[in-house]
Design a protein around this motif. Structure first.
Motif, mmCIF file in Angstrom:
data_model
loop_
_atom_site.group_PDB
_atom_site.id
_atom_site.type_symbol
_atom_site.label_atom_id
_atom_site.label_comp_id
_atom_site.label_asym_id
_atom_site.label_seq_id
_atom_site.Cartn_x
_atom_site.Cartn_y
_atom_site.Cartn_z
ATOM 1 N N LEU A 333 5.690 -6.790 44.518
ATOM 2 C CA LEU A 333 6.579 -7.793 43.939
ATOM 3 C C LEU A 333 6.964 -8.843 44.969
ATOM 4 C CD1 LEU A 333 8.956 -5.656 41.676
ATOM 5 C CD2 LEU A 333 7.004 -7.048 40.986
ATOM 6 N N ASP A 334 7.177 -8.423 46.210
ATOM 7 C CA ASP A 334 7.587 -9.374 47.251
ATOM 8 C C ASP A 334 6.573 -10.500 47.423
ATOM 9 O OD1 ASP A 334 9.943 -8.087 47.726
ATOM 10 O OD2 ASP A 334 9.316 -7.132 49.602
ATOM 11 N N VAL A 335 5.287 -10.175 47.342
ATOM 12 C CA VAL A 335 4.252 -11.204 47.479
ATOM 13 C C VAL A 335 4.461 -12.310 46.443
ATOM 14 C CG1 VAL A 335 1.782 -11.680 47.253
ATOM 15 C CG2 VAL A 335 2.550 -9.632 48.456
ATOM 16 N N HIS A 336 4.743 -11.921 45.220
ATOM 17 C CA HIS A 336 4.908 -12.890 44.140
ATOM 18 C C HIS A 336 6.279 -13.570 44.196
ATOM 19 C CE1 HIS A 336 1.772 -10.036 42.838
ATOM 20 N NE2 HIS A 336 1.199 -11.113 42.345
ATOM 21 N N ILE A 337 7.291 -12.842 44.642
ATOM 22 C CA ILE A 337 8.623 -13.432 44.781
ATOM 23 C C ILE A 337 8.620 -14.529 45.835
ATOM 24 C CG2 ILE A 337 10.994 -12.975 45.553
ATOM 25 C CD1 ILE A 337 10.676 -10.147 44.310
ATOM 26 N N LEU A 338 8.004 -14.255 46.969
ATOM 27 C CA LEU A 338 7.966 -15.236 48.046
ATOM 28 C C LEU A 338 7.185 -16.485 47.631
ATOM 29 C CD1 LEU A 338 7.431 -12.768 51.003
ATOM 30 C CD2 LEU A 338 9.505 -14.070 50.501
ATOM 31 N N TRP A 339 6.117 -16.275 46.895
ATOM 32 C CA TRP A 339 5.368 -17.419 46.366
ATOM 33 C C TRP A 339 6.259 -18.235 45.436
ATOM 34 C CZ3 TRP A 339 4.195 -18.774 41.320
ATOM 35 C CH2 TRP A 339 3.303 -19.846 41.163
ATOM 36 N N ALA A 340 6.992 -17.537 44.556
ATOM 37 C CA ALA A 340 7.864 -18.233 43.600
ATOM 38 C C ALA A 340 8.982 -18.992 44.314
ATOM 39 C CB ALA A 340 8.452 -17.225 42.615
ATOM 40 N N LEU A 341 9.531 -18.402 45.372
ATOM 41 C CA LEU A 341 10.570 -19.097 46.142
ATOM 42 C C LEU A 341 10.014 -20.356 46.797
ATOM 43 C CD1 LEU A 341 12.414 -16.064 47.785
ATOM 44 C CD2 LEU A 341 13.436 -17.733 46.216
ATOM 45 N N GLU A 342 8.790 -20.264 47.267
ATOM 46 C CA GLU A 342 8.157 -21.436 47.872
ATOM 47 C C GLU A 342 7.999 -22.548 46.835
ATOM 48 O OE1 GLU A 342 4.398 -22.371 50.784
ATOM 49 O OE2 GLU A 342 4.137 -20.873 49.206
ATOM 50 N N GLN A 343 7.590 -22.175 45.608
ATOM 51 C CA GLN A 343 7.451 -23.172 44.548
ATOM 52 C C GLN A 343 8.795 -23.794 44.198
ATOM 53 O OE1 GLN A 343 4.165 -23.742 43.818
ATOM 54 N NE2 GLN A 343 4.022 -22.114 45.363
ATOM 55 N N GLN A 344 9.832 -22.979 44.179
ATOM 56 C CA GLN A 344 11.171 -23.501 43.895
ATOM 57 C C GLN A 344 11.628 -24.463 44.989
ATOM 58 O OE1 GLN A 344 13.784 -22.708 41.275
ATOM 59 N NE2 GLN A 344 11.802 -22.498 40.231
ATOM 60 N N SER A 345 11.342 -24.114 46.251
ATOM 61 C CA SER A 345 11.773 -24.969 47.367
ATOM 62 C C SER A 345 11.077 -26.321 47.324
ATOM 63 C CB SER A 345 11.488 -24.275 48.704
ATOM 64 O OG SER A 345 10.101 -24.273 49.001
ATOM 65 N N GLN A 346 9.836 -26.343 46.857
ATOM 66 C CA GLN A 346 9.080 -27.598 46.806
ATOM 67 C C GLN A 346 9.619 -28.558 45.752
ATOM 68 O OE1 GLN A 346 4.997 -26.446 46.269
ATOM 69 N NE2 GLN A 346 4.795 -25.618 48.346
ATOM 70 N N GLN A 347 10.395 -28.030 44.816
ATOM 71 C CA GLN A 347 10.945 -28.878 43.761
ATOM 72 C C GLN A 347 12.260 -29.535 44.155
ATOM 73 O OE1 GLN A 347 10.556 -27.398 39.618
ATOM 74 N NE2 GLN A 347 9.834 -25.519 40.570
ATOM 75 N N LEU A 348 12.851 -29.075 45.248
ATOM 76 C CA LEU A 348 14.119 -29.658 45.686
ATOM 77 C C LEU A 348 13.876 -31.050 46.263
ATOM 78 C CD1 LEU A 348 15.845 -26.594 47.345
ATOM 79 C CD2 LEU A 348 16.758 -27.919 45.440
ATOM 80 N N PRO A 349 14.598 -32.025 45.781
ATOM 81 C CA PRO A 349 14.437 -33.366 46.338
ATOM 82 C C PRO A 349 15.073 -33.463 47.718
ATOM 83 C CG PRO A 349 16.240 -33.335 44.768
ATOM 84 C CD PRO A 349 15.617 -31.963 44.727
ATOM 85 N N THR A 350 14.656 -34.447 48.473
ATOM 86 C CA THR A 350 15.285 -34.699 49.781
ATOM 87 C C THR A 350 16.341 -35.788 49.615
ATOM 88 O OG1 THR A 350 13.583 -36.337 50.269
ATOM 89 C CG2 THR A 350 13.189 -34.088 51.023
ATOM 90 N N GLY A 351 17.201 -35.925 50.602
ATOM 91 C CA GLY A 351 18.156 -37.019 50.537
ATOM 92 C C GLY A 351 19.571 -36.644 50.880
ATOM 93 N N THR A 352 19.969 -35.408 50.616
ATOM 94 C CA THR A 352 21.335 -34.996 50.944
ATOM 95 C C THR A 352 21.273 -33.785 51.854
ATOM 96 O OG1 THR A 352 21.569 -33.449 49.100
ATOM 97 C CG2 THR A 352 22.092 -35.759 48.656
#
Length: 374
Positions: A333-352
């Motif tokens: 599960l950790d393999v897939h969780i870490l991948w999912a967290l990476e995908q979530q982090s890539q969606q965060l915009p920059t600026g603040t």
């Protein structure tokens, strides 16, 4: 009752038992043996070892049940009302479950009705020997269905009927009486390739040939390991099965909703929010999935599929919290969780600074975690 009359009566009984169509064919599937062996030799069955274990028995019903001379092939429609295909697939915070699995497990229900059909025939035929099958034995059910006139094999490898599309289950009753056979169905797909071009992972590699190793249905249901990264994004929010090749098929415009209430959407899937479904512990999962085909994949595989879907969902803090809170319980599960967290982090915009801090935190979690395909 002579055999012609009996064949017609069998179809009447079958409809009374809830089947929408029934046909009869002989047991000669020799023309399919070479293609079956080639499919197996190329490894298209993936880790479904049971498909190779029985060899050519799949094409020889009389080896499966000695004495068989005819196969009664039956169809039972399963399309639930308010299927909500587009809305469910488009809302990626919701889990998509293949429409055949929204209700009760079809295996027992269809098999029980086939058994009842056999019992009715038995009352008319002394010495009848029969055996019902519903995905429960190595048998080429689709070629048999086509030979029995239930429909033709589409380019997605499923059986298609001109009047009803492909939203139905198949079952077989092997019998030892030489009933008259029906006229086989002919191919009506024409030049259409919608199913091939719409497959999210390119699993339909040739007309009528599916490489299971690429198929989302196989990956989410039959495969219990680490899903290759190349398939995780295409999976989207599909956590159990995939209906895409059927959704685009023109013949499915004519499909009717199932009258079988057992196949209608169960209450637990009225709200299919990813976080909500992932909150079920194993005991809850097993309880809620009683009588469902989904139960057999087990809780860990259920979570694995949900975590991939979370990686494909829009950024939400509650999704991140769920993913982080699930780390450390299972290496798979950790393999897939870490991948999912990476995908979530890539969606965060920059600026603040606040957003940047969140992003860096997620990146640190991923960097400290397991390698992607450990």
């Amino acid at each position: 009752m002579n055999l012609d009359q009996l064949a017609e009566q069998i179809k009447v009984w079958a409809k009374e038992l809830g089947f929408q169509k029934v046909g009869i064919c002989d047991i000669d599937l020799s023309e399919h043996e070479a293609a079956l062996q080639d499919w197996l030799d190329k490894g298209y069955h993936g880790e479904m070892d049971w498909m190779a274990r029985h060899g050519m028995m799949r094409a020889r019903p009389d080896e499966l049940h000695p004495g068989t001379v005819r196969v009664i092939s039956a169809r039972m429609d399963y399309l639930p009302p308010e299927a909500q295909f587009a809305s469910n697939l488009n809302d990626t915070t919701q889990a998509y479950i293949s429409r055949y699995a929204l209700g009760r497990d079809y295996h027992k229900l269809v098999r029980n009705q086939l058994k009842k059909l056999g019992q009715k025939i038995e009352q008319e035929v002394e010495g009848l020997d029969y055996r019902p099958f519903v995905d429960s034995a190595p048998i080429l059910e689709r070629p048999l269905a086509q030979k029995a006139g239930l429909g033709w094999t589409g380019k997605h490898s499923l059986i298609l009927d001109k009047e009803s599309g492909s939203w139905f289950f198949l079952g077989e009753l092997l019998v030892n009486i030489p009933l008259p056979v029906d006229t086989p169905s002919v191919d009506e797909c024409g030049k259409c390739t919608a199913c091939i071009t719409s497959c999210p992972t390119g699993a339909i590699i040739e007309e009528g040939i599916v490489d299971a190793r690429k198929c989302i249905s196989y990956l989410t249901i039959e495969f219990d390991g680490i899903i290759p990264e190349e398939f995780r994004k295409p999976m989207g929010n599909r956590i159990y099965g995939c209906d895409d090749c059927q959704l685009v098929c023109p013949w499915n415009r004519h499909a009717e909703v199932s009258i079988q209430k057992d196949f209608h959407r169960r209450d637990d899937f009225q709200d299919s929010d990813l976080v909500q479904l992932a909150s079920w512990d194993e005991t809850t999962f097993l309880k809620k999935m009683e009588g469902s085909a989904i139960r057999r994949i087990g809780h860990q595989q259920w979570l694995r599929n949900l975590f991939i879907a979370m990686g494909n969902a829009p950024y939400q803090q509650r999704i991140v919290d769920t993913l982080e809170g699930s780390l450390g319980k299972s290496e798979l599960l950790d393999v897939h969780i870490l991948w999912a967290l990476e995908q979530q982090s890539q969606q965060l915009p920059t600026g603040t600074s606040k957003v940047a801090s969140k992003k860096q935190r997620l990146i640190r979690i991923v960097e400290k975690g397991l390698p992607r395909d450990a």
